[in-house]
Design a protein around this motif. Structure first.
Motif, mmCIF file in Angstrom:
data_model
loop_
_atom_site.group_PDB
_atom_site.id
_atom_site.type_symbol
_atom_site.label_atom_id
_atom_site.label_comp_id
_atom_site.label_asym_id
_atom_site.label_seq_id
_atom_site.Cartn_x
_atom_site.Cartn_y
_atom_site.Cartn_z
ATOM 1 N N LYS A 338 60.577 86.161 22.515
ATOM 2 C CA LYS A 338 61.999 86.520 22.537
ATOM 3 C C LYS A 338 62.761 85.750 23.613
ATOM 4 C CE LYS A 338 63.454 90.076 24.774
ATOM 5 N NZ LYS A 338 64.470 89.428 25.643
ATOM 6 N N LEU A 342 64.578 83.033 21.259
ATOM 7 C CA LEU A 342 65.646 83.659 20.480
ATOM 8 C C LEU A 342 66.889 83.857 21.341
ATOM 9 C CD1 LEU A 342 63.641 86.438 18.583
ATOM 10 C CD2 LEU A 342 64.218 84.139 17.781
ATOM 11 N N THR A 343 66.675 83.978 22.640
ATOM 12 C CA THR A 343 67.794 84.227 23.557
ATOM 13 C C THR A 343 68.006 83.033 24.474
ATOM 14 O OG1 THR A 343 66.422 85.210 25.297
ATOM 15 C CG2 THR A 343 67.187 86.669 23.538
ATOM 16 N N PRO A 550 71.474 86.420 22.453
ATOM 17 C CA PRO A 550 70.778 85.493 21.548
ATOM 18 C C PRO A 550 71.497 84.159 21.471
ATOM 19 C CG PRO A 550 71.969 87.159 20.303
ATOM 20 C CD PRO A 550 72.066 87.555 21.742
ATOM 21 N N VAL A 570 58.073 88.953 15.980
ATOM 22 C CA VAL A 570 58.423 88.783 17.388
ATOM 23 C C VAL A 570 57.280 89.346 18.238
ATOM 24 C CG1 VAL A 570 60.085 89.315 19.208
ATOM 25 C CG2 VAL A 570 60.875 88.955 16.858
ATOM 26 N N THR A 572 56.432 89.742 22.143
ATOM 27 C CA THR A 572 57.087 89.588 23.438
ATOM 28 C C THR A 572 56.514 90.550 24.461
ATOM 29 O OG1 THR A 572 59.230 89.717 24.586
ATOM 30 C CG2 THR A 572 58.903 91.196 22.719
ATOM 31 N N ALA A 579 63.680 94.331 22.661
ATOM 32 C CA ALA A 579 63.194 93.388 21.656
ATOM 33 C C ALA A 579 63.752 93.715 20.277
ATOM 34 C CB ALA A 579 61.670 93.410 21.633
ATOM 35 N N ALA A 583 66.114 91.289 18.056
ATOM 36 C CA ALA A 583 65.617 90.899 16.734
ATOM 37 C C ALA A 583 66.632 91.228 15.651
ATOM 38 C CB ALA A 583 64.285 91.584 16.464
ATOM 39 N N VAL A 620 58.043 93.679 15.323
ATOM 40 C CA VAL A 620 58.188 93.366 16.745
ATOM 41 C C VAL A 620 56.983 93.961 17.474
ATOM 42 C CG1 VAL A 620 59.485 93.823 18.850
ATOM 43 C CG2 VAL A 620 60.699 93.218 16.753
#
Length: 924
Positions: A338, A342-343, A550, A570, A572, A579, A583, A620
């Motif tokens: 994550k 993603l971020t 994100p 995901v 993490t 999370a 997501a 996740v």
């Protein structure tokens, strides 16, 4: 502890870092004042240098020989040998040169990429502060030994695993744990009943000190550290062959069987039916085998992969093995981290609640005044902080230049990412985020069990205690709430309102902080002030919600994954709510999302984990350990999925190596992760992974296209031999061996290479991932290549050959070995040669699309293919018109009216294939 023969203690022997501190120092034969220089030098000889040891890679000669002995390379060796046997020694030499150049090209590509990301040995810091001879000094980090006492302060990277002796600090341990939030450590927070990595009085090699300062005694160095253990785990086993490498081996076997089978079958046919001598039959059999060996296939595959490597490099991805490009294309599951992937890996304040209401920091059309409730809240956040922004917002660097990475000056700073986010938010309200350090009178550090921190600051003529922390820890210490200029008592209604806000924001995955303050009475002395006295009776200022936002391009990339049938998981180290929130915000789990906590995942048996991963729903895995990530990758692969695993920390290394394709982060990632991965994302961007998958699919598609192209030419080259044999020589040979070789190595190769540069078809990312077991060659491909493209070409070519013979006065069975009929036969074989070249042009254009109409792709979008066709025409013209080449290849210039018959051939071949592809599309 063991002892050596000389009586010296073996300091490399393991100790228990969680045992009583006095006992640990005794076991290490050390003291709080550190070691002497002489003792440290002796220990260095026993424990070895403090560095990570890499597994030795294969020698260059082995890597090169692997390229020379590749199955397709072996076929080329056979082709060269057969060419030599047939008397074409120069051609045999040319094939050997092709083998050498191709092997060298692939070898250089792989070695260069490996060296470009080779940085594991440099991961440890070069220098470390250590107490030697009771004085603080700097030494090479490689010289640290167990028993050394090191000093770590703000901004330092920890050089070895060590137990705290004094002080407290915030440690960024994301490289090991995957947890984005800095971890507080202090000497009084030890716990012998927790996993080693969770101990709060230990610091580990490769982590970074965000704030504070500690002294610690080293108990493990080099490969004995937690970082070394993970690095060793990541080096177990080697990379398996990519799906394409396995399929190419199957193709090579198929080609060999077809080529040798046809060659051997021709010997009895030529001898018994055509009345040829055994020597002539063997010669023609060699010609058949050479006709079926695709000399351009191996360099074309290598070029297609190399083009993918260069394309990905331009997009921000560095590939260490060129075959990994294709593996990406077959990916069916992406296991992604994550934070930073993603971020943005940058905490941001999104909202603030005060008695005046909710302030949205993402929509500050009219920022409130500094004296307002939000202003008071953010002012307290500035006071209760140890972070520092680089410079005041809007200030220019001394040299007037801009940061190279495009980061704004006010976005950079030193300290805890959460505190930096608070300072940036304060600056948005016009509050100066810089405070004078001399106004800090005392500090109660953040403690993991208390989950809050407080500072005692001189604000003008008043001394004020500022507190920030988890809302559930700060609320019980508040008796009042800020309301204008005069605080008022907290009511049950206030508490209910605040709890509702906290529950709502927490459910959205926000990280929450409550801030409070309490002015000290003149009678309260700061010297003897306890934490309980300072914080009790505070006034609640408000609640701040933060998020690591994100990346803006990720939702679109996730949608493309869904349309391509790729499942996202995901994995993490962050909290489950955080999370889940991230997501869902980027469209992961659009049709339902399961969240599995780390404790639950760790407790699962292999069968239970297999069952949890069996479906196609998105999951996740929160608070995941390195072992869990490794098990997830293994379970998915065992179920037949092709797995891409992303990661940035050293804790990700084992899973990165286990996965079919390990993808490491280039900016925020550790060098351990980069070493274990096959591909490194220079920009840490999830969207780049999706681009890489598209590039991989494109490579695989192009490999199939030029396999169709090359296989299609086997039919018009083989049919003439069969016509000759089946008519017992009544129809003369329509093609000579030299003309076959001119086609295979002259006119065919360049267009085949150009097909490796073909752009992606419009529906490429709307197809389901292919199964691991799917063959690169399928029945439909063979039907298209041998039946449609090859069959139509063979009919057209044989028609041209017979028409030329009949026009020259030939009748069935007539001898063409001498006289005028021999000249007619030479002209007829030339028309066969030119007819195959013309059909090649139509085949090359048709092969550009596997199912789509060529009109959707564009007739002129592959300029390299157009140049290849131009080269093909020029080469054929040279072979037919230049006297020395006429003598070598047995050609003669045909009549003009015959040459005009070549013009429609490409369009006929392409048109028939368009009809076949239309039938495929309409009968799905």
């Amino acid at each position: 502890m063991s002892e050596t023969a000389s009586g010296e203690t073996d300091h490399a022997a393991p100790v228990d870092p969680l045992e009583a501190l006095d006992r640990l120092l005794r076991d290490l034969r050390s003291a709080r004042t550190g070691l002497s220089t002489r003792d440290a030098q002796r220990r260095l000889g026993l424990s070895g240098p403090n560095e990570l040891v890499r597994r030795s890679s294969e020698g260059w000669w082995r890597a090169l020989s692997r390229q020379l002995l590749h199955p397709l390379a072996l076929l080329l060796w056979v082709a060269a040998a057969l060419a030599a046997l047939s008397g074409s020694v120069p051609l045999a030499i040319a094939i050997v040169v092709v083998i050498g150049l191709n092997a060298a090209f692939a070898f250089v590509q792989e070695r260069h990429a490996e060296q470009a990301v080779e940085a594991l040995a440099a991961y440890l810091p070069q220098r470390a502060r250590v107490i030697r001879d009771e004085n603080e000094t700097e030494v090479d980090a490689r010289e640290l030994v167990p028993g050394d006492v090191i000093v770590v302060s703000e901004g330092d990277r920890v050089s070895a695993d060590a137990r705290l002796l004094d002080g407290s600090a915030q440690i960024d341990a994301s490289a090991l744990t995957g947890e984005s939030t800095p971890v507080p450590v202090s000497t009084d927070s030890g716990d012998s009943h927790v996993p080693l990595i969770l101990a709060r009085d230990l610091v580990f090699s490769g982590t970074t000190c965000v704030t504070g300062e500690v002294t610690a005694v080293v108990y493990a160095t080099g490969m004995s550290t937690e970082l070394g253990r993970i690095a060793a785990l990541s080096q177990r086993g080697g990379h398996e062959e990519s799906p394409l490498e396995k399929q190419v081996r199957r193709v090579a076997r198929l080609i060999a069987i077809v080529a040798v089978g046809l060659g051997l079958a021709f010997i009895p046919l030529g001898t018994l039916l055509a009345g040829l001598s055994l020597a002539d039959s063997l010669n023609f059999a060699i010609g058949l085998i050479v006709a079926n060996v695709p000399e351009g296939l191996l360099p074309t595959i290598t070029l297609a992969l190399a083009v993918g490597v260069r394309l990905l490099a331009r997009q921000g991805a560095l590939v260490k093995r060129i075959s990994a490009v294709e593996t990406l294309g077959s990916t069916s599951v992406i296991c992604t981290d994550k934070t930073g992937t993603l971020t943005r890996n940058r905490m941001t304040v999104t909202q603030a609640w005060t008695h005046e209401g909710v302030l949205d920091f993402q929509d500050l059309s009219m920022p409130p005044a500094a004296t307002s409730a939000p202003g008071q809240l953010m002012t307290a956040a500035v006071w209760c902080s140890n972070a520092e922004l680089a410079q005041p917002p809007g200030a220019k660097p001394p040299d007037g230049t801009k940061p190279e990475d495009g980061t704004k000056p006010e976005d950079t700073g030193i300290g805890d990412p959460t505190e930096l986010a608070l300072l940036r938010a304060a600056a948005k309200l016009g509050i100066d985020p810089h405070r004078s350090k001399k106004d800090r009178l005392a500090q109660f550090h953040f403690a993991p069990d208390l989950r809050r921190m407080s500072t005692v600051d001189r604000v003008g003529n008043t001394v004020v205690v500022h507190t920030k922390g988890a809302p559930e820890e700060v609320f019980p210490r508040c008796t009042h709430i800020a309301d204008g200029t005069t605080p008022r008592p907290l009511t049950d209604e206030d508490r209910a309102t605040i709890e509702a806000v906290v529950d709502d924001w927490a459910a959205r995955g926000r990280r929450l902080l409550a801030l409070a303050e309490r002015p000290l009475a003149p009678s309260e002395a700061t010297e003897n002030l306890t934490r309980g006295q300072a914080e009790q009776g505070s006034t609640l200022l408000g609640i701040i919600a933060m998020i690591d936002p994100p990346r803006p391009e990720v939702p679109d990339a996730v949608d493309r994954c869904h349309s391509a049938g790729i499942r996202l998981i995901v994995v993490t180290g962050d909290h489950a709510l955080t999370a889940r929130g991230i997501a869902e915000s980027v469209h992961i789990g659009k049709n339902g999302l399961r969240v599995i906590g780390g404790d639950k995942a760790d407790a699962m048996s292999d069968r239970e984990l297999d069952a949890a991963l069996a479906g196609d729903d998105e999951i996740v895995f929160a608070r995941s350990s390195p072992e869990t990530k490794l098990r997830i990758a293994d379970a998915l692969e065992q179920s037949g999925r092709i797995v891409a695993m992303t990661g940035d920390g050293a804790n990700d290394a084992p899973a990165l190596r286990q996965a079919d394709i390990g993808v490491a982060m280039g900016r925020s990632g550790t060098d351990v992760a980069r070493e274990a991965a096959v591909m490194v994302l220079v920009d840490d961007n999830f969207a780049t992974i999706v681009g890489a998958i598209e590039a991989g699919r494109r490579v695989y598609d192009n490999v199939r296209k030029f396999i169709v192209y090359i296989f299609a030419h086997a039919t018009p080259e083989v049919v003439p031999f069969l016509a000759y044999a089946l008519t017992s020589g009544g129809i003369p040979l329509p093609l000579t061996i030299m003309q076959i070789l001119a086609i295979d190595l002259g006119t065919e190769t360049v267009p085949a290479l150009a097909l490796g540069r073909e752009k992606a078809e419009p529906d490429l990312m709307r197809r389901r991932p292919r199964p691991r077991s799917q063959s690169v060659i399928e029945g439909v491909m063979l039907a298209r290549a041998w039946g449609v493209l090859g069959g139509v070409s063979a009919v057209l070519v044989m028609g041209l050959f017979l028409l030329t013979l009949v026009d020259g006065g030939w009748t069935f069975g007539a001898d063409v070995g001498s006289g005028e009929l021999h000249d007619t036969w030479r002209q007829a074989t030339t028309m066969t040669f030119l007819g195959i070249v013309a059909c090649q042009i139509g085949t090359a254009m048709a092969a550009r699309a596997s199912r789509t109409s060529l009109a959707r792709i564009g007739f002129t979008t592959n300029r390299m293919l157009l140049w290849g066709i131009a080269f093909e025409i020029l080469f054929a013209a040279v072979v037919v018109t230049i006297p020395p080449f006429q003598a070598v290849f047995g050609t003669e210039v045909p009549d003009l009216w015959l040459l005009t018959l070549l013009i429609p051939l490409p369009f006929i071949v392409w048109g028939c294939d368009e009809i076949f592809r239309w039938w495929l599309r309409t009968h799905d």
